[in-house]
Design a protein around this motif. Structure first.
Motif, PDB file in Angstrom:
ATOM      1  N   GLU A   1      40.902  37.900  50.869  1.00 31.74           N
ATOM      2  CA  GLU A   1      42.237  37.430  51.134  1.00 31.74           C
ATOM      3  C   GLU A   1      43.205  38.201  50.940  1.00 31.74           C
ATOM      4  O   GLU A   1      43.784  37.532  51.626  1.00 31.74           O
ATOM      5  N   ALA A   2      43.678  39.143  50.640  1.00 37.35           N
ATOM      6  CA  ALA A   2      44.291  39.099  50.086  1.00 37.35           C
ATOM      7  C   ALA A   2      44.856  40.442  51.311  1.00 37.35           C
ATOM      8  O   ALA A   2      44.202  40.730  51.881  1.00 37.35           O
ATOM      9  N   PRO A   3      45.982  40.437  51.151  1.00 35.34           N
ATOM     10  CA  PRO A   3      47.235  41.600  51.942  1.00 35.34           C
ATOM     11  C   PRO A   3      46.409  43.087  52.073  1.00 35.34           C
ATOM     12  O   PRO A   3      46.192  43.482  51.250  1.00 35.34           O
ATOM     13  N   ALA A   4      46.265  43.077  53.752  1.00 36.65           N
ATOM     14  CA  ALA A   4      45.271  45.333  53.683  1.00 36.65           C
ATOM     15  C   ALA A   4      46.065  45.787  52.701  1.00 36.65           C
ATOM     16  O   ALA A   4      45.067  46.565  52.274  1.00 36.65           O
TER      17      ALA A   4
ATOM     18  N   PHE B   1      45.116  48.955  47.861  1.00 37.88           N
ATOM     19  CA  PHE B   1      45.420  49.379  46.399  1.00 37.88           C
ATOM     20  C   PHE B   1      43.911  48.990  45.089  1.00 37.88           C
ATOM     21  O   PHE B   1      44.053  49.158  44.727  1.00 37.88           O
ATOM     22  N   GLN B   2      43.334  47.613  45.528  1.00 42.62           N
ATOM     23  CA  GLN B   2      42.716  47.547  44.774  1.00 42.62           C
ATOM     24  C   GLN B   2      41.301  48.179  44.942  1.00 42.62           C
ATOM     25  O   GLN B   2      40.357  47.835  43.484  1.00 42.62           O
TER      26      GLN B   2
ATOM     27  N   LYS C   1      38.641  40.543  36.250  1.00 43.51           N
ATOM     28  CA  LYS C   1      40.048  40.023  35.586  1.00 43.51           C
ATOM     29  C   LYS C   1      41.409  40.440  35.850  1.00 43.51           C
ATOM     30  O   LYS C   1      42.492  39.352  35.827  1.00 43.51           O
ATOM     31  N   LEU C   2      41.746  41.718  36.158  1.00 42.69           N
ATOM     32  CA  LEU C   2      42.752  42.205  36.664  1.00 42.69           C
ATOM     33  C   LEU C   2      42.728  41.530  38.544  1.00 42.69           C
ATOM     34  O   LEU C   2      43.989  40.963  38.192  1.00 42.69           O
ATOM     35  N   ARG C   3      42.336  41.267  38.955  1.00 45.97           N
ATOM     36  CA  ARG C   3      42.755  40.342  39.932  1.00 45.97           C
ATOM     37  C   ARG C   3      42.811  38.903  40.099  1.00 45.97           C
ATOM     38  O   ARG C   3      43.589  38.430  40.240  1.00 45.97           O
TER      39      ARG C   3
END
Length: 421
Positions: free
Chosen positions: A173-176, A181-182, A204-206
């Motif tokens: 659901e994050a931007p493209a 980057f993830q 944990k990072l998210r």
């Protein structure tokens, strides 16, 4: 007087006869010794006019030679003797005063202006019907059959890479740009780390906020606690900070869309770059080769010769493997290596390629300890261990003999009395 007249007539007749000869037909005038003109069968002309007429007759051609000689003299003064040469016609004088240009050529130096404007025409010899040599396309003999068996064994999609790989670690659901980057961050953390540990660190990072801005705002200690216990977590903290700063400065917070740009990032190698291009940008740029793909390709004999590192394996596979399989091969072989073709003690009895694999039922070679290390065997110590072992065996043999030797009733009664007392 009569004698003078006779002599004059004789001379006049001789002169007419001589001048009427075909050899002298070209010149129609003669002059006397005193320069007076005599008219008769020929028109009067002086020796000077005769020579001038002959020069004029030859002049149209000889002027060319004179002009060429003048130009040659001028050019030889202006330019060195190593200048390029041009060709002109040469003169050839024939009998009876005629002349024409010969077909042979005379080399003369060209001027600098004509040298600049002159164009060279290069002609190549055509092939004399010789066909170019074709290099043979090498490929493993049974690779299609083996690939079909691996697909069948991977049909369950229940390997760790299927549920916790880089394709499952980003926020849908994050931007493209954040998703891309993830994907890159998960690939950087996966080096020398199991998928289960990588997935936990990404979770944990998210939750903390896995974006370029958030990672730059997070201190090193906190970031280290978030990604612990991935392999080389301290080094990866430094790489994540440097990569995030570089992405924000040069790429506006997004990841590069080329392998060359991705490899420039700290901590990103060719394997991560090709996988990021495939997962994040949906572009197939090469085969992502990790330790599983490297190991299995060598075991199956999918390479012309054994390779020493994943990068050599990638280049060797890309030489013969069809491009439409480059994206699938990493997912297939990684899961196959996690479940069946294990690094140590592979499950060859469960593998469908056990009859065609050249490495089937061959245990992985064990690492031999270095000489001088505590684990390395010593010849003298091995002899001592052997002697001690033999003596221990003898003692156990004597004990067993004592246990099984028959005992008389008198000795049994004595032992029983001792126990009671």
């Amino acid at each position: 007087m009569p004698q003078f007249r006779c002599c004059t007539r004789v001379c006049h007749l001789v002169h007419c006869f001589v001048m009427s000869s075909p050899y002298f037909m070209q010149s129609m005038s003669v002059t006397t010794r005193l320069g007076t003109k005599n008219t008769g069968c020929t028109s009067a002309a002086t020796l000077k006019s005769k020579l001038t007429r002959r020069r004029r007759y030859v002049d149209p051609v000889s002027s060319v030679a004179v002009k060429v000689e003048e130009e040659e003299a001028m050019v030889s003064v202006q330019r060195p003797s190593s200048a390029p040469l041009s060709t002109v016609g040469s003169l050839e004088l024939h009998p009876h005063g005629t002349s024409h240009l010969k077909s042979e050529t005379v080399t003369l130096p060209l001027s600098s202006h004509s040298r600049r404007r002159r164009q060279l025409k290069v002609e190549y010899d055509k092939d004399g019907g010789v066909t170019p040599m074709k290099t043979e396309h090498w490929e493993p003999p049974d690779w299609k059959k083996q690939l079909g068996h691996i697909r069948e064994m991977r049909s369950g999609r229940d390997a760790p890479v299927d549920n916790m790989g880089a394709e499952k670690c980003y926020d849908t659901e994050a931007p493209a740009s954040v998703r891309r980057f993830q994907v890159l961050v998960s690939l950087m953390l996966s080096s020398q780390t199991r998928d289960q540990v990588t997935a936990a660190a990404m979770q944990k990072l998210r939750a903390h906020g896995c974006s370029v801005e958030n990672l730059l705002a997070t201190d090193d200690e906190t970031l280290g606690k978030l990604i612990y216990p991935v392999g080389f977590w301290r080094t990866k903290v430094k790489y994540l900070k440097l990569t995030s700063a570089m992405l924000q400065k040069e790429f506006g917070g997004d990841i590069p869309d080329s392998v060359e740009g991705l490899v420039r990032l700290p901590g990103v190698g060719p394997k991560m770059a090709h996988l990021a291009m495939d997962i994040a940008w949906d572009k197939v740029s090469g085969i992502g080769v990790d330790t599983h793909v490297h190991r299995i390709s060598n075991r199956l004999g999918w390479l012309k010769k054994p390779t020493k590192n994943p990068e050599e394996t990638r280049k060797a596979l890309e030489e013969w493997l069809p491009r439409e399989l480059w994206s699938e091969i990493n997912w297939l072989l990684v899961g196959f290596g996690q479940q069946v073709c294990l690094p140590v003690n592979p499950l060859c009895s469960m593998c469908l390629n056990q009859h065609s694999c050249p490495s089937a039922f061959k245990n992985s070679p064990t690492k031999k300890p270095k000489t001088g290390s505590p684990k390395s065997p010593n010849p003298t110590s091995s002899l001592k261990i052997k002697v001690e072992h033999e003596s221990a065996v003898k003692e156990e043999g004597t004990k067993t003999e004592r246990l099984f030797t028959p005992v008389s009733p008198a000795t049994q009664k004595k032992k029983a009395k001792r126990k009671v007392s």
